[in-house]
Design a protein around this motif. Structure first.
Motif, PDB file in Angstrom:
ATOM      1  N   THR A 103       5.308  -5.081  -6.609  1.00 22.56           N
ATOM      2  CA  THR A 103       5.008  -4.594  -5.266  1.00 22.56           C
ATOM      3  C   THR A 103       6.250  -4.683  -4.385  1.00 22.56           C
ATOM      4  O   THR A 103       7.078  -5.587  -4.561  1.00 22.56           O
ATOM      5  CB  THR A 103       3.865  -5.404  -4.642  1.00 22.56           C
ATOM      6  OG1 THR A 103       3.653  -4.990  -3.279  1.00 22.56           O
ATOM      7  CG2 THR A 103       4.154  -6.888  -4.659  1.00 22.56           C
ATOM      8  N   PRO A 104       6.412  -3.766  -3.428  1.00 22.17           N
ATOM      9  CA  PRO A 104       7.488  -3.929  -2.443  1.00 22.17           C
ATOM     10  C   PRO A 104       7.344  -5.264  -1.724  1.00 22.17           C
ATOM     11  O   PRO A 104       6.215  -5.714  -1.466  1.00 22.17           O
ATOM     12  CB  PRO A 104       7.275  -2.749  -1.493  1.00 22.17           C
ATOM     13  CG  PRO A 104       6.533  -1.740  -2.304  1.00 22.17           C
ATOM     14  CD  PRO A 104       5.647  -2.520  -3.216  1.00 22.17           C
ATOM     15  N   VAL A 112      -0.506  -8.154  -0.392  1.00 20.34           N
ATOM     16  CA  VAL A 112      -0.845  -8.487  -1.772  1.00 20.34           C
ATOM     17  C   VAL A 112      -0.981  -9.996  -1.964  1.00 20.34           C
ATOM     18  O   VAL A 112      -1.944 -10.466  -2.583  1.00 20.34           O
ATOM     19  CB  VAL A 112       0.201  -7.905  -2.742  1.00 20.34           C
ATOM     20  CG1 VAL A 112      -0.120  -8.309  -4.190  1.00 20.34           C
ATOM     21  CG2 VAL A 112       0.241  -6.388  -2.620  1.00 20.34           C
ATOM     22  N   ALA A 113      -0.017 -10.773  -1.458  1.00 18.81           N
ATOM     23  CA  ALA A 113      -0.081 -12.222  -1.637  1.00 18.81           C
ATOM     24  C   ALA A 113      -1.357 -12.828  -1.042  1.00 18.81           C
ATOM     25  O   ALA A 113      -2.027 -13.622  -1.718  1.00 18.81           O
ATOM     26  CB  ALA A 113       1.163 -12.882  -1.051  1.00 18.81           C
ATOM     27  N   PRO A 114      -1.729 -12.491   0.201  1.00 18.42           N
ATOM     28  CA  PRO A 114      -3.001 -13.039   0.719  1.00 18.42           C
ATOM     29  C   PRO A 114      -4.207 -12.657  -0.134  1.00 18.42           C
ATOM     30  O   PRO A 114      -5.119 -13.474  -0.344  1.00 18.42           O
ATOM     31  CB  PRO A 114      -3.099 -12.432   2.123  1.00 18.42           C
ATOM     32  CG  PRO A 114      -1.701 -12.119   2.506  1.00 18.42           C
ATOM     33  CD  PRO A 114      -1.018 -11.714   1.231  1.00 18.42           C
ATOM     34  N   LEU A 119      -8.240 -14.428  -4.140  1.00 18.30           N
ATOM     35  CA  LEU A 119      -8.868 -14.202  -5.438  1.00 18.30           C
ATOM     36  C   LEU A 119      -8.734 -15.435  -6.326  1.00 18.30           C
ATOM     37  O   LEU A 119      -9.688 -15.817  -7.028  1.00 18.30           O
ATOM     38  CB  LEU A 119      -8.216 -12.994  -6.113  1.00 18.30           C
ATOM     39  CG  LEU A 119      -8.810 -12.547  -7.445  1.00 18.30           C
ATOM     40  CD1 LEU A 119     -10.246 -12.073  -7.256  1.00 18.30           C
ATOM     41  CD2 LEU A 119      -7.968 -11.434  -8.057  1.00 18.30           C
ATOM     42  N   GLN A 120      -7.580 -16.083  -6.315  1.00 18.71           N
ATOM     43  CA  GLN A 120      -7.381 -17.275  -7.133  1.00 18.71           C
ATOM     44  C   GLN A 120      -8.269 -18.428  -6.685  1.00 18.71           C
ATOM     45  O   GLN A 120      -8.717 -19.231  -7.509  1.00 18.71           O
ATOM     46  CB  GLN A 120      -5.924 -17.710  -7.088  1.00 18.71           C
ATOM     47  CG  GLN A 120      -5.073 -17.121  -8.207  1.00 18.71           C
ATOM     48  CD  GLN A 120      -3.765 -17.872  -8.355  1.00 18.71           C
ATOM     49  OE1 GLN A 120      -3.109 -18.220  -7.376  1.00 18.71           O
ATOM     50  NE2 GLN A 120      -3.368 -18.094  -9.599  1.00 18.71           N
ATOM     51  N   ARG A 121      -8.510 -18.539  -5.405  1.00 22.73           N
ATOM     52  CA  ARG A 121      -9.406 -19.592  -4.925  1.00 22.73           C
ATOM     53  C   ARG A 121     -10.799 -19.419  -5.496  1.00 22.73           C
ATOM     54  O   ARG A 121     -11.483 -20.396  -5.821  1.00 22.73           O
ATOM     55  CB  ARG A 121      -9.455 -19.579  -3.394  1.00 22.73           C
ATOM     56  CG  ARG A 121      -8.206 -20.140  -2.728  1.00 22.73           C
ATOM     57  CD  ARG A 121      -8.293 -20.020  -1.224  1.00 22.73           C
ATOM     58  NE  ARG A 121      -7.117 -20.590  -0.565  1.00 22.73           N
ATOM     59  CZ  ARG A 121      -6.849 -20.446   0.715  1.00 22.73           C
ATOM     60  NH1 ARG A 121      -7.659 -19.730   1.500  1.00 22.73           N
ATOM     61  NH2 ARG A 121      -5.764 -21.000   1.232  1.00 22.73           N
ATOM     62  N   ILE A 288      -6.999  -6.417  -3.217  1.00 24.52           N
ATOM     63  CA  ILE A 288      -6.010  -5.747  -2.375  1.00 24.52           C
ATOM     64  C   ILE A 288      -6.701  -4.741  -1.460  1.00 24.52           C
ATOM     65  O   ILE A 288      -6.379  -4.635  -0.272  1.00 24.52           O
ATOM     66  CB  ILE A 288      -4.939  -5.065  -3.238  1.00 24.52           C
ATOM     67  CG1 ILE A 288      -4.132  -6.102  -4.020  1.00 24.52           C
ATOM     68  CG2 ILE A 288      -4.003  -4.219  -2.368  1.00 24.52           C
ATOM     69  CD1 ILE A 288      -3.201  -5.509  -5.048  1.00 24.52           C
ATOM     70  N   ARG A 289      -7.649  -3.995  -2.000  1.00 25.68           N
ATOM     71  CA  ARG A 289      -8.384  -3.027  -1.187  1.00 25.68           C
ATOM     72  C   ARG A 289      -9.128  -3.719  -0.050  1.00 25.68           C
ATOM     73  O   ARG A 289      -9.161  -3.220   1.084  1.00 25.68           O
ATOM     74  CB  ARG A 289      -9.371  -2.262  -2.059  1.00 25.68           C
ATOM     75  CG  ARG A 289      -8.743  -1.166  -2.909  1.00 25.68           C
ATOM     76  CD  ARG A 289      -9.733  -0.610  -3.896  1.00 25.68           C
ATOM     77  NE  ARG A 289      -9.388   0.714  -4.368  1.00 25.68           N
ATOM     78  CZ  ARG A 289      -9.949   1.300  -5.410  1.00 25.68           C
ATOM     79  NH1 ARG A 289     -10.895   0.668  -6.092  1.00 25.68           N
ATOM     80  NH2 ARG A 289      -9.589   2.514  -5.775  1.00 25.68           N
ATOM     81  N   ILE A 290      -9.728  -4.863  -0.319  1.00 28.19           N
ATOM     82  CA  ILE A 290     -10.460  -5.604   0.714  1.00 28.19           C
ATOM     83  C   ILE A 290      -9.499  -6.076   1.798  1.00 28.19           C
ATOM     84  O   ILE A 290      -9.784  -5.975   3.001  1.00 28.19           O
ATOM     85  CB  ILE A 290     -11.216  -6.795   0.094  1.00 28.19           C
ATOM     86  CG1 ILE A 290     -12.369  -6.282  -0.773  1.00 28.19           C
ATOM     87  CG2 ILE A 290     -11.737  -7.733   1.175  1.00 28.19           C
ATOM     88  CD1 ILE A 290     -13.062  -7.364  -1.571  1.00 28.19           C
TER      89      ILE A 290
END
Length: 301
Positions: A103-104, A112-114, A119-121, A288-290
């Motif tokens: 990703t840029p 993306v990171a947030p 998602l990992q949580r 990412i969409r959310i």
């Protein structure tokens, strides 16, 4: 049943990973082995199946008809093993393994990171690798499960998913405005310093100064990192061509000629069809969409 005549399940899973990533080196990195080992296991699988499962193309390794049949079997094995692992660990979490995403850096840090952290949580068995890259979509599938790219696309042998639009606009710092003043017209930009990407290293032309038809500035500060550009503008190097979502609401950045100039760019997700059938990749894409939907006002601001 003669088990000696059956393909090895681990070889089928290696083939599935090659189908998703497109490169033996990337598969070796993901599986913690070597390019030679991957090549040897694919050759062994071909021998057992009685034909080639992969063929080389300008876009990386592609599946043959036999390879597609083998990958379908591999996906069934992957799903069964995942269900078994969940029962053993007494977990209902179906998401595990590694997802690699390119990703840029600006959009990656901002959106993306947030999304991936959230998602990992929810799925602590999921591992992610996020590679920062501001470039055109890779024509040889660059060894990642999912690519996020900006600008116009020229893609083959992959699926594209539109994510959102955002804007590039002109900004300066309050201190720069006080010291140098701000341009009253676009032509006045030639009297100012300008901050943007290094043109000679830029793959996405729409992000650079040359593509804007703005006049050549008095001086330039060019950097391959968008965060270096942000800092340069903040410290008064000149007027910057910056993504709106990184500066909206920040009082250390002043809009410059907002009614006269802006550039709208699309953001896309790109992946092989085999990757998009992976439950972890689907979950990453949805996360990412959310994130984008929840913060659409920032992208449009």
């Amino acid at each position: 049943m003669d088990l000696r005549r059956l393909p090895r399940p681990d070889d089928l899973l290696i083939l599935l990973t090659v189908a998703r990533l497109g490169r033996f080196n990337a598969v070796a990195e993901t599986l913690g082995t070597t390019h030679t080992t991957i090549s040897r296991r694919i050759l062994a699988l071909d021998k057992q199946l009685g034909g080639r499962t992969l063929e080389r193309s300008p876009h990386g390794w592609e599946l043959t008809d036999l390879g597609n049949e083998a990958v379908a079997a591999a996906e069934a094995i992957e799903g069964t093993l995942g269900a078994l692992a969940n029962r053993i660990t007494q977990s209902d979490d179906a998401l595990s393994g590694l997802v690699r995403i390119s990703t840029p850096d600006g959009f990656g840090a901002g959106f993306v990171a947030p999304a991936l952290v959230r998602l990992q949580r929810a799925h602590p068995l999921l591992n992610v690798e996020m590679l920062s890259a501001t470039r055109k979509v890779s024509q040889n599938r660059s060894g990642v499960d999912l690519e996020v790219v900006v600008g116009n696309l020229d893609v083959s042998n992959a699926q594209t998913i539109f994510l959102s639009n955002y804007f590039l606009r002109l900004y300066a710092s309050p201190q720069y405005a006080e010291d140098r003043g701000l341009p009253l017209t676009l032509d006045d930009v030639r009297q100012h310093g300008f901050v943007s990407y290094v043109e000679s290293a830029l793959q996405v032309a729409e992000l650079g100064h040359r593509s804007t038809q703005l006049p050549v500035p008095r001086s330039s500060f060019q950097a391959t990192s968008i965060f270096a550009q942000l800092e340069a503008v903040r410290r008064g190097a000149g007027i910057g061509l910056l993504p709106n979502f990184l500066v909206v609401g920040d009082p250390t950045f002043l809009p410059v000629l907002p009614d006269d100039f802006q550039r709208q760019l699309p953001i896309w997700a790109v992946a092989r069809s085999e990757s998009l059938r992976s439950a972890p990749v689907q979950a990453v894409l949805e996360a990412i969409r959310i994130e984008i939907a929840d913060r659409q006002a920032v992208l449009a601001g």
